[in-house]
Design a protein around this motif. Structure first.
Motif, PDB file in Angstrom:
ATOM      1  N   LYS A 167       2.508   4.040  -0.534  1.00 56.62           N
ATOM      2  CA  LYS A 167       2.526   2.974  -1.415  1.00 56.62           C
ATOM      3  C   LYS A 167       3.065   1.504  -0.993  1.00 56.62           C
ATOM      4  N   GLU A 168       3.961   1.679   0.124  1.00 57.09           N
ATOM      5  CA  GLU A 168       4.354   0.234   0.569  1.00 57.09           C
ATOM      6  C   GLU A 168       3.265  -0.624   1.230  1.00 57.09           C
ATOM      7  N   LEU A 169       2.171   0.452   1.973  1.00 61.50           N
ATOM      8  CA  LEU A 169       1.309  -0.057   2.759  1.00 61.50           C
ATOM      9  C   LEU A 169       0.243  -0.583   1.702  1.00 61.50           C
ATOM     10  N   ALA A 170       0.127   0.257   0.674  1.00 62.90           N
ATOM     11  CA  ALA A 170      -0.973  -0.246  -0.456  1.00 62.90           C
ATOM     12  C   ALA A 170      -0.463  -1.496  -0.960  1.00 62.90           C
ATOM     13  N   ALA A 171       0.747  -1.525  -1.359  1.00 58.79           N
ATOM     14  CA  ALA A 171       1.289  -3.045  -1.963  1.00 58.79           C
ATOM     15  C   ALA A 171       1.122  -3.999  -0.988  1.00 58.79           C
TER      16      ALA A 171
END
Length: 192
Positions: A167-171
């Protein structure tokens, strides 16, 4: 090209006992709300990174303080319930890639035994070095996820941590992709 003709992420993993595969699945789950994400084993990965891949995620188990070698995979294959054939792992796949010719960025992860957390060496760091030599830009520090023993199980909380990392990478990717792609990824995420 992906089926949508839009940017996507590609996760290439190596897993002998299924632990790294489970971590890769959790990372995929974290990414796919923002970007269409494909998961593929190293022995079935493309020989070139397709132009529509915006993020390449590469992960494998740490064997002898680095990426596995054929000899370490052969030793692992003597155990029961091995997931992959030992011929091709992350190391061989990365060494066979041509230099980067697309806008693809990359990140790496590994699994390692929890009781040796402080020991040097990491499959993720080794994979990162190989990616940099091929011209890829790494957009995050290598990440390690922990297993109880060589064959597992995964330590408590690590699946959730892997999903959160995805999710952090996606953000971080979201501003580069725009709203239109995000809406398509959400609509089609069940297909991938």
């Amino acid at each position: 090209m992906s089926r949508l003709g839009t940017p996507r992420a590609l996760i290439v993993f190596e897993s002998m006992f299924g632990n790294t595969h489970k971590i890769a699945l959790a990372i995929r789950d974290g990414l796919r709300d923002v970007i269409t994400t494909e998961l593929v084993r190293a022995d079935q990965a493309p020989a070139e990174i397709p132009a529509d891949v915006r993020l390449l995620v590469v992960g494998g188990p740490t064997h002898a303080f680095s990426l596995s070698r054929r000899s370490t995979r052969m030793q692992a294959a003597q155990q029961d319930q091995v997931m992959m054939p030992p011929e091709t792992g992350i190391r061989e796949w990365l060494q066979g890639l041509p230099d980067r010719t697309t806008q693809t960025t990359a990140v790496t992860f590994d699994t390692r035994v929890a009781k040796v957390r402080r020991l040097p060496g990491s499959a993720a760091r080794s994979a990162g070095r190989l990616l940099r030599r091929r011209g890829f830009t790494l957009v995050a520090a290598p990440e390690s996820f922990f297993v109880h023993d060589m064959t597992g199980p995964i330590e408590p909380g690590e699946i959730d941590r892997a999903r959160a990392w995805g999710k952090e990478l996606a953000a971080e990717l979201k501003p580069q992709l725009g709203r239109r792609h995000h809406a398509q990824a959400v609509r089609y995420r069940g297909r991938y």
